[in-house]
Design a protein around this motif. Structure first.
Motif, PDB file in Angstrom:
ATOM      1  N   TYR A  42     101.007  39.650  54.932  1.00  7.72           N
ATOM      2  CA  TYR A  42      99.668  39.944  55.808  1.00  7.72           C
ATOM      3  C   TYR A  42      99.036  38.535  56.014  1.00  7.72           C
ATOM      4  CZ  TYR A  42     101.129  44.671  54.489  1.00  7.72           C
ATOM      5  OH  TYR A  42     101.941  45.676  54.334  1.00  7.72           O
ATOM      6  N   ASN A  43      99.541  37.801  56.934  1.00  8.47           N
ATOM      7  CA  ASN A  43      98.865  36.461  57.180  1.00  8.47           C
ATOM      8  C   ASN A  43      98.992  36.274  58.884  1.00  8.47           C
ATOM      9  OD1 ASN A  43      98.827  33.834  57.945  1.00  8.47           O
ATOM     10  ND2 ASN A  43      99.312  33.278  55.545  1.00  8.47           N
ATOM     11  N   GLU A  95      92.300  31.615  51.271  1.00  6.68           N
ATOM     12  CA  GLU A  95      93.652  31.510  50.753  1.00  6.68           C
ATOM     13  C   GLU A  95      94.060  29.982  50.971  1.00  6.68           C
ATOM     14  OE1 GLU A  95      96.712  34.745  52.078  1.00  6.68           O
ATOM     15  OE2 GLU A  95      96.164  33.547  53.616  1.00  6.68           O
ATOM     16  N   TYR A 125      95.728  47.310  55.314  1.00 11.20           N
ATOM     17  CA  TYR A 125      95.470  45.930  54.621  1.00 11.20           C
ATOM     18  C   TYR A 125      94.182  45.568  55.572  1.00 11.20           C
ATOM     19  CZ  TYR A 125      95.722  41.348  53.048  1.00 11.20           C
ATOM     20  OH  TYR A 125      95.467  40.103  52.460  1.00 11.20           O
ATOM     21  N   TYR A 126      94.112  45.538  56.678  1.00 11.03           N
ATOM     22  CA  TYR A 126      93.197  45.006  57.505  1.00 11.03           C
ATOM     23  C   TYR A 126      92.085  45.921  57.993  1.00 11.03           C
ATOM     24  CZ  TYR A 126      96.054  40.935  58.145  1.00 11.03           C
ATOM     25  OH  TYR A 126      97.008  39.754  57.983  1.00 11.03           O
ATOM     26  N   SER A 174      99.166  27.612  55.967  1.00 10.08           N
ATOM     27  CA  SER A 174      98.768  28.372  56.980  1.00 10.08           C
ATOM     28  C   SER A 174      98.042  29.664  56.514  1.00 10.08           C
ATOM     29  CB  SER A 174      99.349  28.306  58.135  1.00 10.08           C
ATOM     30  OG  SER A 174      99.884  27.088  58.609  1.00 10.08           O
ATOM     31  N   GLY A 175      96.873  30.190  56.649  1.00 10.54           N
ATOM     32  CA  GLY A 175      96.508  31.316  56.464  1.00 10.54           C
ATOM     33  C   GLY A 175      94.801  31.520  56.509  1.00 10.54           C
ATOM     34  N   GLU A 176      94.351  32.467  56.048  1.00 13.57           N
ATOM     35  CA  GLU A 176      92.989  32.844  55.885  1.00 13.57           C
ATOM     36  C   GLU A 176      92.248  31.696  55.174  1.00 13.57           C
ATOM     37  OE1 GLU A 176      91.595  36.502  55.239  1.00 13.57           O
ATOM     38  OE2 GLU A 176      93.327  37.473  56.057  1.00 13.57           O
TER      39      GLU A 176
END
Lengths: 414, 414
Positions: free
Chosen positions: B90-91, A227, B126-127, A222-224
């Motif tokens: 960062y997810n 990724e 990060y974002y 699970s993520g972007e």
């Protein structure tokens, strides 16, 4: 022209027929005042249609904030509404926006739950459905005629790849079929994804080489999007057979993209689901929910378990298992993932009520905390299911099977 | 180490402190029985922490099905729980699974709503957040010192690209700033996406060439990933400035992928939102919700409107507008999209309560059904906002501004 049919359980201060018309209008060509361009011809072609209204009970307290009833009464009903496939073609996000979009904000309802969806045959042709499903997951794990026995690595978060791999070694040695990451873990400061895959697949591949049995491990990708695709590829290259996705958190478009790769079985975790279904008069019922995710192509889908540690009733769990096993034309059914407080003692009741062994049966402490060790824990679960199919009660099973008897002593009747 | 803080509104048959501990356990290292490998060291590092418990009212009827109370009383409270960023880095999907995942299924709660999230500064680094936001959307449309005035093409579904372009021609001629597809329309049998973009952008580009004003049109690209990217590219190539995404239906990973392109302003439609927030003790409050979507990078986000046609209270709408405008470190704030039954009469009250003109103010029939025509409808909306800033009431504004006075006659007090 083919139509899509949705069933809703509603509560409304209006006559249910009237409320149903508001819903159909809002979800096709409605606005608060008539505007030019709205012809009868296009209304006929693209308007949603109320197909059936079945009045149910009346209550005097509304389930949710909404318009007040002048009579003080709120009417519950089951309504069926249909849309032409011409409205959206084959687009799952727009199907979702149509069947479960702005309608939840209508003040004309004090309760609204999407209960079921019926899709036309062309949806089964356009979408491929699960790449593996029940049959494919059985083949990948070489398990027939009983549920796949699985477990979750606990604690959910904090173990290093080496610690995790150590637990995996114990579990594969114990004869487990399936292991998964927790949904809280994708990549943590002390468990980088690639390191975890390397450490775990080394153990699983070595076990497969030695015994011919490749245990399925669901790595949480699970993520972007990019990724997830990279991690998917890492699993494939490492000889893994499964990836896990938190479907509500990732969302439909992302999950579909992952399922479309069709090289790994996709373990669909439904965390966040309680928010969508827990109120009896708000959200979605699992029957409707599982349908769209099966179209997206998930192979395994969580359904909770009988006598679970969560809020959900056994009736609801049974209904969910049956929904997963209901055929959708020529698609592979999705494998129901039974979990939450399961230790084997629920097997007889689960089997009695569903009459199936087409399950992925997940036990946590039930395996690792078995008094005779993890291997006995796995054996106890297999015994529980053997006993269930034989029609034995928990007591009869305990009298017959030694390892299961120890489970009953340890985990039963708390 | 930085931590993420979440605030929940809860109802529980237990002592609130106890329930909070259950939540923290479940969402970090909990299982139903202790297992090997769970050391104090990793617990300290990765365990969620209950930071604060503020007891509120007690009730005798639970809001939702859950564990029964032995005393017959259910305790409400506000609780704050924190997690180390080390748990997920960062997810966003895993952040969502952690803050709003399985916890909704805990039987120890008979009500649970995520109210707010506080994120550490590294999240703002990060974002990138919105690529355009308020400032960028103002620049793209060349509108300063008043809300952007927008409308939705209605009927939602059924018009051909040529019919739609015809309406767009009327609207751009009328001086509108923004137009959008309905969320029910992406590509229908009689409105193919590319054809619609071609027909509409021809009108918008011609108007821009003639006047220097490029009207922003939000084309609904919601769909599968590759399809969305293709449609995004089509808009870019055609000179468009905006794409619309149904964020709940597409999901976080898909929306993030689209936002990451950073060439178009992203209009985030929150249809389905009612399901997530309508019950006062279930789901998510908008304050928490808008946070994650801003991180993903949406530029415009729906907030409903004052005196809307839906269920939502004015207080809730005002709170949502304020949430969108609340700075998040150096990120551009997201532009609140005010809509639902808006015709200008709500402008004074909206301004009085929010003290801002940083809005995209959407009116449907209020423009197209204005008695003096669409151009007068747009002027009436601009007048309504001018009057609002001047501190005039609806009555005073109607006495001052002719086109607005006609709106009041047509749409006021029904």
């Amino acid at each position: 022209m083919e139509r899509i049919l949705a069933t809703y359980y509603i509560e409304t201060p209006l006559a249910p027929e009237k409320a149903a018309e508001v819903l159909a209008g809002e979800q096709s060509s409605g606005t608060f005042i008539a505007v030019p361009g709205e012809t009868e011809e296009l209304k006929q072609r693209f308007a949603a249609r109320v197909e059936k209204v079945t009045p149910l009970e009346t209550v005097s307290t509304p389930a949710m904030p909404g318009a007040a009833s002048s009579s003080g009464q709120y009417n519950r009903a089951e309504i069926k509404v249909s849309w032409s496939v011409e409205n959206f073609g084959y687009n799952l996000p727009v199907l979702i926006s149509t069947l479960q979009g702005n309608l939840y904000e209508l003040r004309q309802f004090t309760g609204l739950k999407l209960m079921d969806i019926e899709l036309p045959p062309s949806y089964a042709r356009y979408y491929k459905g699960p790449a593996f499903g029940i049959k494919g997951c059985r083949k990948l794990t070489n398990v027939q005629n009983r549920p796949l026995i699985g477990t979750i690595i606990k604690p959910s978060i904090g173990l290093t790849p080496q610690q995790t791999a150590g637990m995996v070694k114990t579990l594969v040695g114990a004869g487990i079929d399936f292991i998964k990451d927790d949904e809280l873990l994708a990549e943590s400061a002390n468990s980088l994804f690639n390191d975890r895959v390397d450490a775990i697949m080394k153990v699983i591949n070595a076990h497969a080489d030695a015994t011919g049995k490749k245990v399925m491990y669901a790595f949480n990708i699970s993520g972007e999007i990019d990724e997830m695709l990279q991690r998917y590829e890492k699993i494939v290259k490492s000889g893994g057979t499964c990836a896990m996705v938190s479907i509500n958190s990732v969302g439909m478009s992302g999950v579909k993209k992952i399922c479309d790769q069709r090289q790994l079985a996709i373990h669909a975790h439904r965390n966040g689901w309680g928010m969508l279904t827990r109120h009896p008069l708000l959200g979605i019922d699992f029957r409707a929910y599982q349908h769209v995710w099966r179209l997206a192509g998930v192979d395994q889908l969580h359904v909770n378990g009988i006598q679970n540690k969560f809020w959900e009733s056994d009736d609801s769990v049974v209904s969910s298992i049956k929904a997963c096993l209901t055929p959708f034309y020529n698609h592979q059914p999705v494998l129901p993932v039974v979990s939450s407080g399961q230790w084997g003692g629920q097997a007889p009741e689960t089997y009695r009520r569903t009459n199936t062994v087409d399950l992925l049966y997940m036990a946590g402490g039930g395996i690792m905390a078995h008094p005779m060790g993890a291997a006995a824990g796995v054996v106890a679960l297999q015994q529980a299911w053997q006993a269930a199919v034989e029609g034995l009660s928990v007591e009869q099973a305990a009298a017959t099977y030694k390892e299961f008897a120890e489970s009953v002593k340890q985990f039963g009747k708390k």
